[in-house]
Motif scaffolding. Structure first.
Motif, PDB file in Angstrom:
ATOM      1  N   ARG A  57      13.939 -50.575  13.558  1.00 37.35           N
ATOM      2  CA  ARG A  57      14.443 -50.962  12.233  1.00 37.35           C
ATOM      3  C   ARG A  57      13.777 -52.247  11.744  1.00 37.35           C
ATOM      4  O   ARG A  57      13.425 -52.363  10.573  1.00 37.35           O
ATOM      5  N   SER A  58      13.613 -53.217  12.657  1.00 30.99           N
ATOM      6  CA  SER A  58      13.022 -54.505  12.264  1.00 30.99           C
ATOM      7  C   SER A  58      11.579 -54.352  11.792  1.00 30.99           C
ATOM      8  O   SER A  58      11.077 -55.189  11.047  1.00 30.99           O
ATOM      9  N   LYS A  59      10.925 -53.286  12.218  1.00 29.09           N
ATOM     10  CA  LYS A  59       9.536 -53.020  11.830  1.00 29.09           C
ATOM     11  C   LYS A  59       9.436 -52.042  10.658  1.00 29.09           C
ATOM     12  O   LYS A  59       8.337 -51.639  10.280  1.00 29.09           O
ATOM     13  N   ASP A  60      10.583 -51.657  10.101  1.00 28.74           N
ATOM     14  CA  ASP A  60      10.627 -50.671   9.017  1.00 28.74           C
ATOM     15  C   ASP A  60       9.896 -49.388   9.384  1.00 28.74           C
ATOM     16  O   ASP A  60       9.237 -48.757   8.541  1.00 28.74           O
ATOM     17  N   ALA A  61      10.001 -49.001  10.642  1.00 32.05           N
ATOM     18  CA  ALA A  61       9.376 -47.768  11.122  1.00 32.05           C
ATOM     19  C   ALA A  61      10.336 -46.604  10.913  1.00 32.05           C
ATOM     20  O   ALA A  61      11.554 -46.794  10.843  1.00 32.05           O
ATOM     21  N   GLN A  62       9.766 -45.419  10.834  1.00 36.32           N
ATOM     22  CA  GLN A  62      10.569 -44.225  10.604  1.00 36.32           C
ATOM     23  C   GLN A  62      10.630 -43.309  11.821  1.00 36.32           C
ATOM     24  O   GLN A  62      11.455 -42.418  11.891  1.00 36.32           O
ATOM     25  N   VAL A  63       9.717 -43.552  12.784  1.00 32.36           N
ATOM     26  CA  VAL A  63       9.537 -42.620  13.890  1.00 32.36           C
ATOM     27  C   VAL A  63       9.367 -43.363  15.210  1.00 32.36           C
ATOM     28  O   VAL A  63       8.730 -44.416  15.260  1.00 32.36           O
ATOM     29  N   ILE A  64       9.912 -42.761  16.259  1.00 29.52           N
ATOM     30  CA  ILE A  64       9.671 -43.193  17.637  1.00 29.52           C
ATOM     31  C   ILE A  64       8.830 -42.098  18.281  1.00 29.52           C
ATOM     32  O   ILE A  64       9.195 -40.920  18.205  1.00 29.52           O
TER      33      ILE A  64
ATOM     34  N   VAL B  52      -0.155 -53.962  18.494  1.00 28.32           N
ATOM     35  CA  VAL B  52       0.508 -54.098  19.796  1.00 28.32           C
ATOM     36  C   VAL B  52       1.471 -55.274  19.705  1.00 28.32           C
ATOM     37  O   VAL B  52       1.125 -56.350  19.210  1.00 28.32           O
ATOM     38  N   ASP B  53       2.681 -55.052  20.190  1.00 24.42           N
ATOM     39  CA  ASP B  53       3.741 -56.050  20.092  1.00 24.42           C
ATOM     40  C   ASP B  53       4.623 -55.918  21.336  1.00 24.42           C
ATOM     41  O   ASP B  53       4.429 -55.017  22.156  1.00 24.42           O
ATOM     42  N   SER B  54       5.585 -56.796  21.468  1.00 23.22           N
ATOM     43  CA  SER B  54       6.565 -56.679  22.555  1.00 23.22           C
ATOM     44  C   SER B  54       7.952 -56.859  21.958  1.00 23.22           C
ATOM     45  O   SER B  54       8.101 -57.391  20.869  1.00 23.22           O
ATOM     46  N   PHE B  55       8.939 -56.382  22.700  1.00 21.50           N
ATOM     47  CA  PHE B  55      10.313 -56.519  22.222  1.00 21.50           C
ATOM     48  C   PHE B  55      11.279 -56.578  23.382  1.00 21.50           C
ATOM     49  O   PHE B  55      10.989 -56.140  24.491  1.00 21.50           O
ATOM     50  N   ASP B  56      12.435 -57.137  23.072  1.00 16.21           N
ATOM     51  CA  ASP B  56      13.528 -57.275  24.020  1.00 16.21           C
ATOM     52  C   ASP B  56      14.767 -56.724  23.320  1.00 16.21           C
ATOM     53  O   ASP B  56      14.931 -56.925  22.127  1.00 16.21           O
ATOM     54  N   GLY B  57      15.601 -56.013  24.041  1.00 19.74           N
ATOM     55  CA  GLY B  57      16.813 -55.493  23.423  1.00 19.74           C
ATOM     56  C   GLY B  57      16.733 -54.006  23.155  1.00 19.74           C
ATOM     57  O   GLY B  57      15.962 -53.285  23.796  1.00 19.74           O
ATOM     58  N   LEU B  58      17.499 -53.555  22.188  1.00 20.74           N
ATOM     59  CA  LEU B  58      17.572 -52.133  21.880  1.00 20.74           C
ATOM     60  C   LEU B  58      16.353 -51.681  21.081  1.00 20.74           C
ATOM     61  O   LEU B  58      15.963 -52.316  20.099  1.00 20.74           O
ATOM     62  N   LEU B  59      15.786 -50.572  21.488  1.00 16.13           N
ATOM     63  CA  LEU B  59      14.644 -50.000  20.791  1.00 16.13           C
ATOM     64  C   LEU B  59      14.967 -49.724  19.329  1.00 16.13           C
ATOM     65  O   LEU B  59      14.170 -50.026  18.438  1.00 16.13           O
TER      66      LEU B  59
END
Length: 161
Positions: free
Chosen positions: A79-86, A67-74
């Motif tokens: 990309r910052s998490k090196d994820a491939q899927v939303i 679990v994390d939080s973020f601000d800005g563009l999804l």
């Protein structure tokens, strides 16, 4: 290769519908990052730290959930998490229209990141955080709509304890 998915949302508060989508995602993807959006255009009931804590409590028994939080563009966060899927949950046709628009712009910004749509369980098709807050604020019973620890947090927020 580890497949990492990001399940974004406001989660104000997290509902059983959210939990259903995320739990099902854990069976498909190696890692699921539940990302709480800091939306400066809204005034949430629960602050960001509270929402993150409620989600962490909800998924404490899931080793492949972060679990994390973020601000800005999804898309930047993904990309910052090196994820491939939303991962996005769909309740109704109105959700689809909004999600299609969002997915299209995300795809334009990064065509390597896929969006995975998951239909909500029928028992949660009417459920939203807004409805839960409205019921709780008016002293209605939210049992079955949110986990017990979220129900308690709602009662505390609305001074019902």
């Amino acid at each position: 290769m580890v497949t990492t998915a990001v399940a974004p949302g406001s989660f104000d508060p997290v509902t059983n519908g959210h939990l259903d989508i995320i739990e099902r995602s854990t069976k498909i993807f190696d890692k699921v990052i539940v990302a709480v959006l800091i939306n400066r255009n809204k005034t949430p009931l629960f602050n960001i730290e509270e929402r993150v804590a409620l989600l962490r409590d909800s998924f404490r028994d899931y080793p492949n959930v972060e679990v994390d939080s973020f601000d800005g563009l999804l898309i930047d966060y993904v990309r910052s998490k090196d994820a491939q899927v939303i991962v996005r949950g769909l309740r109704a046709v109105t959700d689809f229209e909004y999600e299609m628009q969002t997915t299209s712009i995300n795809r334009k910004m990064d065509e390597q990141i896929e969006t995975f749509f998951m239909m909500t369980n029928n028992q949660y098709s009417y459920l939203s955080s807004s409805i839960v807050k409205e019921v709780a604020k008016n002293k209605g019973d939210v049992t079955g709509l949110v986990p017990a620890h979220v129900q308690k947090a709602l009662k505390q927020k609305y001074n019902l304890i």
